[in-house]
Design a protein around this motif. Structure first.
Motif, PDB file in Angstrom:
ATOM      1  N   PRO A 255     -12.994  20.804   2.702  1.00 61.47           N
ATOM      2  CA  PRO A 255     -13.255  21.388   1.233  1.00 61.47           C
ATOM      3  C   PRO A 255     -14.110  20.554   0.535  1.00 61.47           C
ATOM      4  CG  PRO A 255     -11.290  20.514   1.301  1.00 61.47           C
ATOM      5  CD  PRO A 255     -11.549  20.487   2.666  1.00 61.47           C
ATOM      6  N   ALA A 256     -14.595  19.249   0.944  1.00 65.76           N
ATOM      7  CA  ALA A 256     -15.493  18.393   0.493  1.00 65.76           C
ATOM      8  C   ALA A 256     -16.868  18.806   0.341  1.00 65.76           C
ATOM      9  CB  ALA A 256     -15.279  17.079   1.222  1.00 65.76           C
ATOM     10  N   VAL A 257     -17.283  19.640   1.325  1.00 66.09           N
ATOM     11  CA  VAL A 257     -18.528  20.238   1.436  1.00 66.09           C
ATOM     12  C   VAL A 257     -18.381  21.761   1.023  1.00 66.09           C
ATOM     13  CG1 VAL A 257     -20.713  20.776   2.873  1.00 66.09           C
ATOM     14  CG2 VAL A 257     -19.149  18.795   3.068  1.00 66.09           C
ATOM     15  N   GLY A 258     -19.281  22.075  -0.376  1.00 64.71           N
ATOM     16  CA  GLY A 258     -19.152  23.454  -0.708  1.00 64.71           C
ATOM     17  C   GLY A 258     -20.250  23.968  -0.275  1.00 64.71           C
ATOM     18  N   LYS A 259     -20.483  25.417  -0.887  1.00 64.74           N
ATOM     19  CA  LYS A 259     -21.611  26.242  -0.493  1.00 64.74           C
ATOM     20  C   LYS A 259     -22.777  25.738  -1.128  1.00 64.74           C
ATOM     21  CE  LYS A 259     -19.205  30.526   0.597  1.00 64.74           C
ATOM     22  NZ  LYS A 259     -18.880  31.875   0.300  1.00 64.74           N
ATOM     23  N   ASP A 260     -22.897  24.872  -2.155  1.00 64.94           N
ATOM     24  CA  ASP A 260     -23.904  24.262  -2.763  1.00 64.94           C
ATOM     25  C   ASP A 260     -24.145  22.908  -2.667  1.00 64.94           C
ATOM     26  OD1 ASP A 260     -21.727  23.780  -4.300  1.00 64.94           O
ATOM     27  OD2 ASP A 260     -22.410  24.443  -6.173  1.00 64.94           O
ATOM     28  N   TYR A 261     -23.806  22.375  -1.550  1.00 64.65           N
ATOM     29  CA  TYR A 261     -23.720  21.124  -1.344  1.00 64.65           C
ATOM     30  C   TYR A 261     -25.264  20.254  -1.445  1.00 64.65           C
ATOM     31  CZ  TYR A 261     -22.006  16.426   0.268  1.00 64.65           C
ATOM     32  OH  TYR A 261     -21.485  15.109   0.356  1.00 64.65           O
ATOM     33  N   THR A 262     -25.942  21.136  -0.683  1.00 60.13           N
ATOM     34  CA  THR A 262     -27.548  20.871  -0.634  1.00 60.13           C
ATOM     35  C   THR A 262     -28.354  21.762  -1.424  1.00 60.13           C
ATOM     36  OG1 THR A 262     -28.013  21.893   1.184  1.00 60.13           O
ATOM     37  CG2 THR A 262     -27.066  19.456   1.568  1.00 60.13           C
ATOM     38  N   PRO A 263     -29.487  21.292  -1.784  1.00 62.47           N
ATOM     39  CA  PRO A 263     -30.452  22.399  -2.458  1.00 62.47           C
ATOM     40  C   PRO A 263     -30.674  23.570  -1.606  1.00 62.47           C
ATOM     41  CG  PRO A 263     -31.252  20.413  -2.734  1.00 62.47           C
ATOM     42  CD  PRO A 263     -30.097  19.954  -1.867  1.00 62.47           C
ATOM     43  N   LEU A 264     -30.772  23.454  -0.315  1.00 59.87           N
ATOM     44  CA  LEU A 264     -31.015  24.536   0.345  1.00 59.87           C
ATOM     45  C   LEU A 264     -29.902  25.616   0.663  1.00 59.87           C
ATOM     46  CD1 LEU A 264     -33.302  23.612   3.817  1.00 59.87           C
ATOM     47  CD2 LEU A 264     -33.729  25.284   1.928  1.00 59.87           C
ATOM     48  N   MET A 265     -28.752  25.038   0.756  1.00 56.74           N
ATOM     49  CA  MET A 265     -27.362  25.896   0.743  1.00 56.74           C
ATOM     50  C   MET A 265     -27.281  26.488  -0.715  1.00 56.74           C
ATOM     51  SD  MET A 265     -24.884  23.064   2.714  1.00 56.74           S
ATOM     52  CE  MET A 265     -23.505  24.304   2.520  1.00 56.74           C
ATOM     53  N   ARG A 266     -27.741  25.997  -1.705  1.00 62.67           N
ATOM     54  CA  ARG A 266     -27.673  26.685  -3.013  1.00 62.67           C
ATOM     55  C   ARG A 266     -28.867  27.559  -3.228  1.00 62.67           C
ATOM     56  NH1 ARG A 266     -24.624  28.255  -7.279  1.00 62.67           N
ATOM     57  NH2 ARG A 266     -26.078  28.227  -9.096  1.00 62.67           N
ATOM     58  N   SER A 267     -29.818  27.377  -2.563  1.00 62.29           N
ATOM     59  CA  SER A 267     -30.787  28.682  -2.529  1.00 62.29           C
ATOM     60  C   SER A 267     -30.157  29.775  -1.895  1.00 62.29           C
ATOM     61  CB  SER A 267     -32.154  28.142  -1.927  1.00 62.29           C
ATOM     62  OG  SER A 267     -33.048  29.096  -1.858  1.00 62.29           O
ATOM     63  N   LEU A 268     -29.357  29.597  -0.646  1.00 66.93           N
ATOM     64  CA  LEU A 268     -29.054  30.544  -0.009  1.00 66.93           C
ATOM     65  C   LEU A 268     -27.862  31.329  -0.624  1.00 66.93           C
ATOM     66  CD1 LEU A 268     -29.039  32.034   2.910  1.00 66.93           C
ATOM     67  CD2 LEU A 268     -27.240  30.271   3.522  1.00 66.93           C
ATOM     68  N   GLN A 269     -27.135  30.504  -1.467  1.00 69.44           N
ATOM     69  CA  GLN A 269     -25.948  31.027  -2.173  1.00 69.44           C
ATOM     70  C   GLN A 269     -26.600  31.941  -3.313  1.00 69.44           C
ATOM     71  OE1 GLN A 269     -23.897  28.317  -4.607  1.00 69.44           O
ATOM     72  NE2 GLN A 269     -22.016  29.457  -4.409  1.00 69.44           N
ATOM     73  N   VAL A 270     -27.309  31.394  -4.035  1.00 69.85           N
ATOM     74  CA  VAL A 270     -27.731  32.032  -5.154  1.00 69.85           C
ATOM     75  C   VAL A 270     -28.641  33.427  -4.628  1.00 69.85           C
ATOM     76  CG1 VAL A 270     -29.543  32.156  -6.818  1.00 69.85           C
ATOM     77  CG2 VAL A 270     -28.234  30.209  -6.559  1.00 69.85           C
ATOM     78  N   ALA A 271     -29.476  33.334  -3.645  1.00 72.80           N
ATOM     79  CA  ALA A 271     -29.897  34.568  -2.963  1.00 72.80           C
ATOM     80  C   ALA A 271     -29.085  35.648  -2.357  1.00 72.80           C
ATOM     81  CB  ALA A 271     -31.127  34.064  -2.046  1.00 72.80           C
ATOM     82  N   LEU A 272     -28.241  35.253  -1.619  1.00 73.13           N
ATOM     83  CA  LEU A 272     -27.427  36.245  -1.009  1.00 73.13           C
ATOM     84  C   LEU A 272     -25.985  36.266  -1.612  1.00 73.13           C
ATOM     85  CD1 LEU A 272     -27.856  35.012   2.619  1.00 73.13           C
ATOM     86  CD2 LEU A 272     -29.076  36.746   1.382  1.00 73.13           C
ATOM     87  N   ASP A 273     -25.190  35.456  -2.070  1.00 74.28           N
ATOM     88  CA  ASP A 273     -24.054  35.754  -2.692  1.00 74.28           C
ATOM     89  C   ASP A 273     -24.206  36.208  -4.038  1.00 74.28           C
ATOM     90  OD1 ASP A 273     -23.026  34.695  -0.474  1.00 74.28           O
ATOM     91  OD2 ASP A 273     -22.130  32.787  -1.164  1.00 74.28           O
ATOM     92  N   ASN A 274     -25.272  35.759  -4.946  1.00 72.43           N
ATOM     93  CA  ASN A 274     -25.614  36.077  -6.255  1.00 72.43           C
ATOM     94  C   ASN A 274     -26.452  37.277  -6.163  1.00 72.43           C
ATOM     95  OD1 ASN A 274     -23.570  34.159  -6.558  1.00 72.43           O
ATOM     96  ND2 ASN A 274     -25.439  32.903  -7.780  1.00 72.43           N
ATOM     97  N   ASN A 275     -26.947  37.722  -5.241  1.00 65.22           N
ATOM     98  CA  ASN A 275     -28.216  38.665  -4.842  1.00 65.22           C
ATOM     99  C   ASN A 275     -29.091  38.567  -6.234  1.00 65.22           C
ATOM    100  OD1 ASN A 275     -29.003  41.068  -3.790  1.00 65.22           O
ATOM    101  ND2 ASN A 275     -28.117  42.286  -5.254  1.00 65.22           N
ATOM    102  N   ASP A 276     -29.470  37.344  -6.166  1.00 68.16           N
ATOM    103  CA  ASP A 276     -30.510  36.717  -7.169  1.00 68.16           C
ATOM    104  C   ASP A 276     -31.645  36.003  -6.374  1.00 68.16           C
ATOM    105  OD1 ASP A 276     -32.267  35.970  -9.329  1.00 68.16           O
ATOM    106  OD2 ASP A 276     -30.989  34.860 -10.442  1.00 68.16           O
ATOM    107  N   TYR A 277     -32.671  37.028  -5.811  1.00 71.11           N
ATOM    108  CA  TYR A 277     -33.688  36.560  -4.943  1.00 71.11           C
ATOM    109  C   TYR A 277     -34.888  35.729  -5.787  1.00 71.11           C
ATOM    110  CZ  TYR A 277     -31.452  39.606  -1.636  1.00 71.11           C
ATOM    111  OH  TYR A 277     -30.671  40.075  -0.685  1.00 71.11           O
ATOM    112  N   GLY A 278     -34.817  35.972  -6.809  1.00 71.70           N
ATOM    113  CA  GLY A 278     -35.874  35.487  -7.489  1.00 71.70           C
ATOM    114  C   GLY A 278     -35.743  33.804  -7.963  1.00 71.70           C
TER     115      GLY A 278
END
Length: 312
Positions: A255-278
């Motif tokens: 659990p120490a590494v979340g889905k937004d641990y690095t900027p690329l992971m954050r980009s993937l989370q925002v685009a796919l999980d939040n459906n915010d591609y912009g």
């Protein structure tokens, strides 16, 4: 006088230089066309599409249940990126990662290359292959293998160290170990190739001056492979900001590494999980800008340090 007349006569009788006609230009264009098409389709077009997407948002009316509408948002997505605490935390985490891991990795690569290039080295091909072999392992596979070595109750290393590899304070350096293990061989090979291009006459001159092996390495070899060190440094900076495989694999087991641990992971989370591609695209573009800026600063700093060393 006779020599001058002879040279003038030779210039008059020499055939004129051949000029490239339209046929040779057409042949060059034919050979370059496939590359140009692939470069435009798979490099320039995606970049242009990403830049265009970063200026739009998808909005829904009726408390989010209405028909989605794509609207022009200007720089709102980029403003949201800088206001995103997860993105900024990931950038800070990667800067710390790079400040520690990149010098260690390049230092190890330089030492291994110098050892292979030494006159007393034996079995050079075997050791060169051994050092390079981890790079041949796909990054995801390497991360999976190391994740087993890090997992308590499974790892044979768990009882040998007084800390948990997957704890909040150590997991970043566990990733650094994976990255170093994977990329030291590649960087070593780049530096070793530069060492092979150094003229042997320089080594002979250093030997005549009474320089031993260590002095030859420090005062002759290392300064001449600085361009290779700068090249591998730029590659390492870009690779650090693109850190993805290792945290993505380790996020499955700690659990120490979340889905937004690095900027690329954050980009993937925002685009796919939040459906915010912009905004996801805006994060990727800002990451590219950061990589370009840091690479430029590193090159300028290397040139400044080199100039100071030459002036001294």
């Amino acid at each position: 006088m006779a020599t001058i007349q002879l040279e003038a006569e030779q210039r008059r009788t020499a055939p004129p230089p051949r000029r490239r006609g339209p046929t040779s230009n057409r042949a060059a264009g034919i050979f370059l066309a496939p590359f140009a098409v692939l470069f435009v389709v798979f490099f320039l077009v995606p970049i242009a599409y990403a830049v265009n997407e970063s200026f739009y948002q998808v909005k829904r009316s009726g408390l989010g249940f209405g028909t989605p509408e794509r609207v022009f948002a200007g720089l709102d997505n980029f403003a949201a990126v800088f206001a995103d605490g997860s993105f900024m935390s990931g950038i800070g985490r990667l800067l710390l990662f790079g400040l520690v891991q990149v010098p260690i990795m390049l230092g190890l690569a330089l030492v291994l290359a110098l050892l292979l290039d030494s006159a007393s080295a034996r079995f050079k091909r075997l050791f060169r292959l051994t050092y390079f072999l981890p790079y041949a392992v796909p990054g995801v596979i390497a991360a999976i293998v190391w994740s087993f070595l890090y997992t308590p109750r499974i790892s044979p290393l768990a009882d040998l160290v007084p800390f948990d590899f997957l704890s909040d304070s150590v997991v970043l350096w566990s990733m650094a170990n994976i990255v170093t293990w994977t990329w030291v061989g590649f960087n070593m090979l780049v530096i070793y190739a530069a060492l092979q291009s150094i003229p042997t006459s320089l080594y002979e001159a250093a030997d005549l001056d009474g320089a031993g092996g260590w002095k030859t390495a420090w005062y002759v070899k290392v300064p001449l492979v600085r361009p290779s060190l700068v090249l591998t440094g730029v590659f390492s900076i870009i690779g650090t900001l693109q850190l993805f495989n290792e945290p993505m694999v380790l996020s499955r087991i700690t659990p120490a590494v979340g889905k937004d641990y690095t900027p690329l992971m954050r980009s993937l989370q925002v685009a796919l999980d939040n459906n915010d591609y912009g905004q996801g695209t805006a994060i990727a573009l800002m990451l590219a800008v950061f990589a370009a800026g840091l690479s430029y600063l590193f090159i300028r700093l290397s040139a400044w340090l080199t100039a100071r060393g030459v002036n001294r």
